[in-house]
Write a protein that holds these residues in place. Structure first.
Motif, PDB file in Angstrom:
ATOM      1  N   HIS A   1      59.476  45.524  42.105  1.00  0.00           N
ATOM      2  CA  HIS A   1      58.676  44.890  43.172  1.00  0.00           C
ATOM      3  C   HIS A   1      57.319  44.450  42.635  1.00  0.00           C
ATOM      4  O   HIS A   1      56.835  43.361  42.972  1.00  0.00           O
ATOM      5  N   LEU A   2      56.712  45.278  41.813  1.00  0.00           N
ATOM      6  CA  LEU A   2      55.396  44.936  41.278  1.00  0.00           C
ATOM      7  C   LEU A   2      55.465  43.764  40.306  1.00  0.00           C
ATOM      8  O   LEU A   2      54.554  42.927  40.287  1.00  0.00           O
ATOM      9  N   VAL A   3      56.528  43.686  39.504  1.00  0.00           N
ATOM     10  CA  VAL A   3      56.682  42.530  38.606  1.00  0.00           C
ATOM     11  C   VAL A   3      56.730  41.256  39.448  1.00  0.00           C
ATOM     12  O   VAL A   3      56.012  40.289  39.179  1.00  0.00           O
ATOM     13  N   LYS A   4      57.560  41.264  40.481  1.00  0.00           N
ATOM     14  CA  LYS A   4      57.688  40.077  41.340  1.00  0.00           C
ATOM     15  C   LYS A   4      56.367  39.741  42.035  1.00  0.00           C
ATOM     16  O   LYS A   4      55.995  38.572  42.156  1.00  0.00           O
ATOM     17  N   ALA A   5      55.643  40.759  42.484  1.00  0.00           N
ATOM     18  CA  ALA A   5      54.375  40.536  43.179  1.00  0.00           C
ATOM     19  C   ALA A   5      53.301  40.023  42.214  1.00  0.00           C
ATOM     20  O   ALA A   5      52.506  39.145  42.579  1.00  0.00           O
ATOM     21  N   GLN A   6      53.282  40.541  40.995  1.00  0.00           N
ATOM     22  CA  GLN A   6      52.332  40.037  39.994  1.00  0.00           C
ATOM     23  C   GLN A   6      52.628  38.562  39.695  1.00  0.00           C
ATOM     24  O   GLN A   6      51.713  37.740  39.619  1.00  0.00           O
ATOM     25  N   GLU A   7      53.907  38.250  39.519  1.00  0.00           N
ATOM     26  CA  GLU A   7      54.298  36.862  39.227  1.00  0.00           C
ATOM     27  C   GLU A   7      54.001  35.937  40.401  1.00  0.00           C
ATOM     28  O   GLU A   7      53.541  34.805  40.210  1.00  0.00           O
ATOM     29  N   ALA A   8      54.223  36.414  41.622  1.00  0.00           N
ATOM     30  CA  ALA A   8      53.930  35.599  42.810  1.00  0.00           C
ATOM     31  C   ALA A   8      52.434  35.302  42.901  1.00  0.00           C
ATOM     32  O   ALA A   8      52.029  34.175  43.218  1.00  0.00           O
ATOM     33  N   THR A   9      51.623  36.290  42.599  1.00  0.00           N
ATOM     34  CA  THR A   9      50.173  36.097  42.642  1.00  0.00           C
ATOM     35  C   THR A   9      49.743  35.113  41.556  1.00  0.00           C
ATOM     36  O   THR A   9      48.878  34.250  41.794  1.00  0.00           O
ATOM     37  N   ALA A  10      50.355  35.207  40.388  1.00  0.00           N
ATOM     38  CA  ALA A  10      50.059  34.251  39.308  1.00  0.00           C
ATOM     39  C   ALA A  10      50.420  32.827  39.749  1.00  0.00           C
ATOM     40  O   ALA A  10      49.651  31.883  39.510  1.00  0.00           O
ATOM     41  N   LYS A  11      51.565  32.668  40.394  1.00  0.00           N
ATOM     42  CA  LYS A  11      51.975  31.335  40.851  1.00  0.00           C
ATOM     43  C   LYS A  11      51.010  30.778  41.898  1.00  0.00           C
ATOM     44  O   LYS A  11      50.702  29.584  41.891  1.00  0.00           O
ATOM     45  N   THR A  12      50.523  31.641  42.785  1.00  0.00           N
ATOM     46  CA  THR A  12      49.553  31.205  43.792  1.00  0.00           C
ATOM     47  C   THR A  12      48.275  30.720  43.115  1.00  0.00           C
ATOM     48  O   THR A  12      47.714  29.688  43.505  1.00  0.00           O
ATOM     49  N   ALA A  13      47.821  31.439  42.097  1.00  0.00           N
ATOM     50  CA  ALA A  13      46.622  31.024  41.358  1.00  0.00           C
ATOM     51  C   ALA A  13      46.869  29.705  40.633  1.00  0.00           C
ATOM     52  O   ALA A  13      46.044  28.785  40.680  1.00  0.00           O
ATOM     53  N   ARG A  14      48.012  29.591  39.989  1.00  0.00           N
ATOM     54  CA  ARG A  14      48.322  28.400  39.184  1.00  0.00           C
ATOM     55  C   ARG A  14      48.397  27.139  40.049  1.00  0.00           C
ATOM     56  O   ARG A  14      47.995  26.060  39.622  1.00  0.00           O
ATOM     57  N   LYS A  15      48.871  27.257  41.277  1.00  0.00           N
ATOM     58  CA  LYS A  15      48.992  26.100  42.182  1.00  0.00           C
ATOM     59  C   LYS A  15      47.647  25.435  42.459  1.00  0.00           C
ATOM     60  O   LYS A  15      47.590  24.265  42.808  1.00  0.00           O
ATOM     61  N   LEU A  16      46.587  26.180  42.320  1.00  0.00           N
ATOM     62  CA  LEU A  16      45.263  25.679  42.685  1.00  0.00           C
ATOM     63  C   LEU A  16      44.611  24.868  41.565  1.00  0.00           C
ATOM     64  O   LEU A  16      43.680  24.102  41.817  1.00  0.00           O
ATOM     65  N   PHE A  17      45.102  24.984  40.342  1.00  0.00           N
ATOM     66  CA  PHE A  17      44.469  24.300  39.213  1.00  0.00           C
ATOM     67  C   PHE A  17      44.339  22.786  39.369  1.00  0.00           C
ATOM     68  O   PHE A  17      43.296  22.238  39.016  1.00  0.00           O
ATOM     69  N   PRO A  18      45.341  22.059  39.880  1.00  0.00           N
ATOM     70  CA  PRO A  18      45.162  20.602  39.994  1.00  0.00           C
ATOM     71  C   PRO A  18      43.953  20.198  40.834  1.00  0.00           C
ATOM     72  O   PRO A  18      43.195  19.304  40.453  1.00  0.00           O
ATOM     73  N   VAL A  19      43.749  20.860  41.966  1.00  0.00           N
ATOM     74  CA  VAL A  19      42.606  20.537  42.833  1.00  0.00           C
ATOM     75  C   VAL A  19      41.300  20.922  42.137  1.00  0.00           C
ATOM     76  O   VAL A  19      40.320  20.178  42.181  1.00  0.00           O
ATOM     77  N   VAL A  20      41.295  22.066  41.488  1.00  0.00           N
ATOM     78  CA  VAL A  20      40.108  22.542  40.781  1.00  0.00           C
ATOM     79  C   VAL A  20      39.741  21.578  39.648  1.00  0.00           C
ATOM     80  O   VAL A  20      38.564  21.273  39.428  1.00  0.00           O
ATOM     81  N   ALA A  21      40.755  21.074  38.947  1.00  0.00           N
ATOM     82  CA  ALA A  21      40.512  20.129  37.844  1.00  0.00           C
ATOM     83  C   ALA A  21      39.919  18.819  38.374  1.00  0.00           C
ATOM     84  O   ALA A  21      38.954  18.299  37.803  1.00  0.00           O
ATOM     85  N   ILE A  22      40.481  18.293  39.449  1.00  0.00           N
ATOM     86  CA  ILE A  22      39.976  17.053  40.044  1.00  0.00           C
ATOM     87  C   ILE A  22      38.518  17.229  40.484  1.00  0.00           C
ATOM     88  O   ILE A  22      37.693  16.350  40.299  1.00  0.00           O
ATOM     89  N   ALA A  23      38.209  18.401  41.042  1.00  0.00           N
ATOM     90  CA  ALA A  23      36.856  18.657  41.553  1.00  0.00           C
ATOM     91  C   ALA A  23      35.877  19.034  40.447  1.00  0.00           C
ATOM     92  O   ALA A  23      34.680  19.146  40.707  1.00  0.00           O
ATOM     93  N   ASN A  24      36.380  19.221  39.233  1.00  0.00           N
ATOM     94  CA  ASN A  24      35.524  19.626  38.111  1.00  0.00           C
ATOM     95  C   ASN A  24      34.814  20.945  38.431  1.00  0.00           C
ATOM     96  O   ASN A  24      33.613  21.102  38.205  1.00  0.00           O
TER      97      ASN A  24
END
Length: 164
Positions: free
Chosen positions: A113-136
């Protein structure tokens, strides 16, 4: 003596209001996943048993302690962008991609369960990079990079416990 009216100052940090809002929304989702992961890890710390008790009990404590500090970092970044940070179970449940675990699983299932939850949290963080990159937005990119490093490393370490 003149009285000053309570006026809030606008935010002018070089990121548009629209981008600040998008980034804050993504960070709110990350905060929800992070809090849910924190709670799961702390729960498992309290309830783990079996031959790996001492190892897992101590490992889970180190993990939830690190996660606790990260919650503040994420929430403070949301505030710095000019938005309120969610802080209720109801809000976290609505936003989190990680689902609550019912009952007390055996130690090996806790790890899964913790492996899946760690990976899910990583995916949530990774999804935000495109907007963060555009906004500099380097400060948010830094927070995301740090969180990704921790979640991916922790998932690897937990996953390693399941290998022969």
């Amino acid at each position: 003596m003149a009285t000053m009216k309570n006026k809030s100052m606008g935010i002018d940090i070089g990121i548009s209001e629209l981008n600040r809002k998008k980034i804050a929304e993504g960070l709110c989702n990350l905060l929800a996943d992070s809090y849910t992961l924190y709670l799961m890890t702390h729960n498992f710390h309290w309830n783990v048993k079996g031959p790996q008790f001492n190892t897992l009990h101590n490992m889970f404590m180190a993990q939830y302690s690190e996660q606790w500090i990260a919650l503040d970092t994420i929430a403070e970044r949301i505030r710095a962008l000019g938005y309120p940070a969610p802080g209720t179970y109801g809000e976290f449940v609505k936003r989190a991609t990680i689902k609550e675990i019912k009952g007390v699983p055996k130690a090996e299932e806790m790890i899964r369960h913790l492996v899946k939850a760690q990976e899910a949290t990583a995916k949530t963080a990774r999804k935000l990079f495109p907007v963060v990159a555009i906004a500099n937005d380097q400060p948010t990119a830094d927070v995301l990079t740090q969180r990704l490093d921790i979640h991916e490393k922790t998932a690897w370490m937990l996953r390693s416990l399941l290998e022969d």
